[in-house]
Enzyme design. Structure first.
Site, PDB file in Angstrom:
ATOM      1  N   LYS A 150       5.980 -11.459 -22.892  1.00 27.52           N
ATOM      2  CA  LYS A 150       6.261 -11.890 -24.132  1.00 27.52           C
ATOM      3  C   LYS A 150       5.913 -13.131 -24.632  1.00 27.52           C
ATOM      4  CE  LYS A 150      10.409  -8.890 -23.617  1.00 27.52           C
ATOM      5  NZ  LYS A 150       9.870  -7.849 -24.612  1.00 27.52           N
TER       6      LYS A 150
ATOM      7  N   ARG B  36      12.094   1.676 -19.310  1.00 26.91           N
ATOM      8  CA  ARG B  36      11.988   3.314 -19.180  1.00 26.91           C
ATOM      9  C   ARG B  36      11.500   3.691 -17.591  1.00 26.91           C
ATOM     10  NH1 ARG B  36       7.880   3.444 -23.961  1.00 26.91           N
ATOM     11  NH2 ARG B  36       9.065   1.822 -24.483  1.00 26.91           N
TER      12      ARG B  36
END
Ligand code: BES
Ligand code: MN
Ligand code: ZN
Length: 491
Positions: A269, A343
């Site tokens: 990120k 996820r």
């Protein structure tokens, strides 16, 4: 802060809080104070904007003829609903703390049909607001610290109010547990230390099991383990069980994403704002707080909480884009972006939960996608589900608690966006409908079990203060899910 309940009477000292209704209509206690102070209340109402409308407040400091430090008049309009009563409690607390009051008495004698119930709600709102994470403030000026020590509530039927509040008090304990976890810095809160915090719930009668990496490997949890592979901290799966109903009663299950820090991994990120990814364990935080709340109030339900705890770091051993992992379900996943890690954690946690507990339903919570913030802002969490009845109950619980949800669609066209040329699926579906494809991914790890996914990325943390929620970790979902269990699934 100590909250107490007693029968109606005016206090001789400290702050006294009374209501004023629409068009400056005084409640009985406000009238009484006006008389005792030689008309100070009416004089105060004769100038300025205060009319008694909802949300308004007016202070009379050091009223003559009275031993009280101040009278706080609060507007009640034509009467307050439950959420407005809680908001009032929160605003009263914030105000008393900001002026430096230490003891206050609230008189509830008008403005609601059930005054005892209203008193409990106002107290609950004050309790919810009375939170700060100050563990690491070592040099704070005393003038900035909250001051209120006691809040006395005076109402007819105070025993009933006290009983109602006792239950909300336990829910607030759960909310605060979540806020503490969400606020904790990531050098303190990592999978092992989070699991140790969860273990403390055993004091309340929660059965807590902690699975380590070896056990997870034996179960075939390649999807979860891949995410934690680049971290110096070992991953953990924590299973919490509250058995408040008959043994043979099917449990309800809650599953949380617990990424204690999300750097993005090799798909790193940007630096700007990365510190916020300390609260990427918000889903797991909420599930833990919910367990504290249902155990604290001894809910008559069997409740399972499962949290997947990992740290997503770049490293020589970290998972790469292009890697293919095998999940506990046997399905293979091609990792396209290591930042779509939540996820991957939930895939194994969901599969494990349905496989082991055969629950009536599963609800997972996750700070899953940035896209949900773009869709809904900070006003709703995203709801995704394979079951209309469960969705309806969740939406109703959201309305009742003010922790609101908005349902999104699921459909095979979205599911198709996850197809991979190399494995059973990819871990991302592309930019369009990013929150929906994330939910479709999760659905691949749920069989026929009624299931709902709550994307709480926009609501787990708040940069703005709200009536019953200070800035920072919100504890979103504890009240909502406690209400869901209480309303629909208790004996
Ligand atoms: N933890 C983030 C989602 C997130 C973003 C939570 C902002 C809270 C605030 C999640 O793991 C993530 O990185 N999601 C990616 C998915 C993408 C790579 C498909 C995202 O939303 O950008
Ligand atoms: Mn991520
Ligand atoms: Zn994440």
């Amino acid at each position: 802060m100590r909250v107490s309940f007693a029968s109606l009477s005016l206090p001789k000292s400290g702050a006294v809080i009374v209501g004023v209704k629409k068009d400056k209509t005084l409640t009985p206690a406000a009238k009484e104070l006006d008389k005792l102070s030689g008309g100070a209340v009416k004089r105060a109402l004769s100038s300025g904007r205060f009319t008694g409308a909802k949300g308004q407040a007016l202070e009379i400091v050091a009223p003559s003829g009275l031993g009280n430090s101040r009278i706080l008049l609060v507007g009640m309009g034509k009467g307050l609903n439950v959420l407005e009563q809680q908001a009032l409690g929160g605003r009263i607390l914030a105000r008393l703390n900001s002026v430096g009051e230490t003891a206050a008495t609230l008189i509830v004698d008008d403005g609601a049909e059930d005054l005892a119930a209203a008193a409990a709600q106002i107290a609950y709102g004050a309790r919810l607001k009375n939170y700060r994470y100050d563990r690491y403030r070592t040099k704070e000026d005393a003038s900035k610290k909250p001051t209120l020590r006691t809040l006395a509530i005076r109402v007819d039927g105070f025993a009933k109010a006290r009983r109602a509040f006792a239950m909300y008090d336990k829910v607030a304990d759960g909310v605060f547990f979540t806020r503490d976890l969400v606020s904790a810095p990531p050098n303190d809160l990592y999978p092992e230390s989070f699991a140790a915090e969860a273990k403390k719930l055993s004091e309340l009668g929660v059965k807590v099991e902690v699975l380590g990496e070896k056990q997870m490997a034996r179960l075939g949890m390649g999807s979860l383990l891949g995410v934690g592979q680049g971290s110096r901290r070992e991953s953990r799966l924590v299973v919490m069980r509250w058995n408040g109903a008959a043994r043979n009663k099917q449990p309800v299950a809650f599953v949380g994403k617990g990424v204690t820090f999300d750097t993005g991994g090799i798909s790193l990120k940007p630096a700007q704002g990365m510190e916020e990814m300390k609260w990427d364990m918000g889903g797991a935080g909420t599930v833990s707080g919910l367990m504290k709340s249902v155990a604290g109030r001894k809910a008559k339900a069997n409740v399972v909480g499962v949290i997947g705890l990992v740290e997503n770091m770049p490293d020589g051993n970290a998972q790469r884009p292009g890697d293919i992992v095998t999940s506990m379900s046997g399905q293979t996943i091609e990792i396209i972006n290591t930042d779509a890690e939540g996820r991957l954690v939930l895939a194994d946690a969901l599969w494990y939960t349905q496989d082991r507990f055969k629950p009536q339903f599963m609800v997972d919570l996750a700070t899953l996608t940035g896209a949900i913030i773009i869709s809904l802002g900070h006003e709703h969490a995203g709801l995704f589900s394979n079951n209309d009845a469960l969705s309806a109950n969740l939406l109703a619980a959201g309305e009742a608690t003010g922790e609101k949800l908005w349902r999104f669609p699921l459909a095979k066209e979205y599911d198709k966006m996850l197809e991979s040329a190399a494995a059973d699926m990819k871990n991302i579906g592309g930019r369009p409908a990013g929150s929906i494809t994330a939910a479709q991914f999760l659905q691949r790890f749920v069989n026929k079990t009624p299931w709902a996914h709550l994307d709480i990325a926009a609501v787990a943390w708040s940069s703005k203060e709200k009536d019953t929620v200070p800035k920072g970790g919100t504890g979103f979902g504890v009240r909502l899910l406690d209400n869901l269990v209480n309303e629909y699934y208790e004996d």
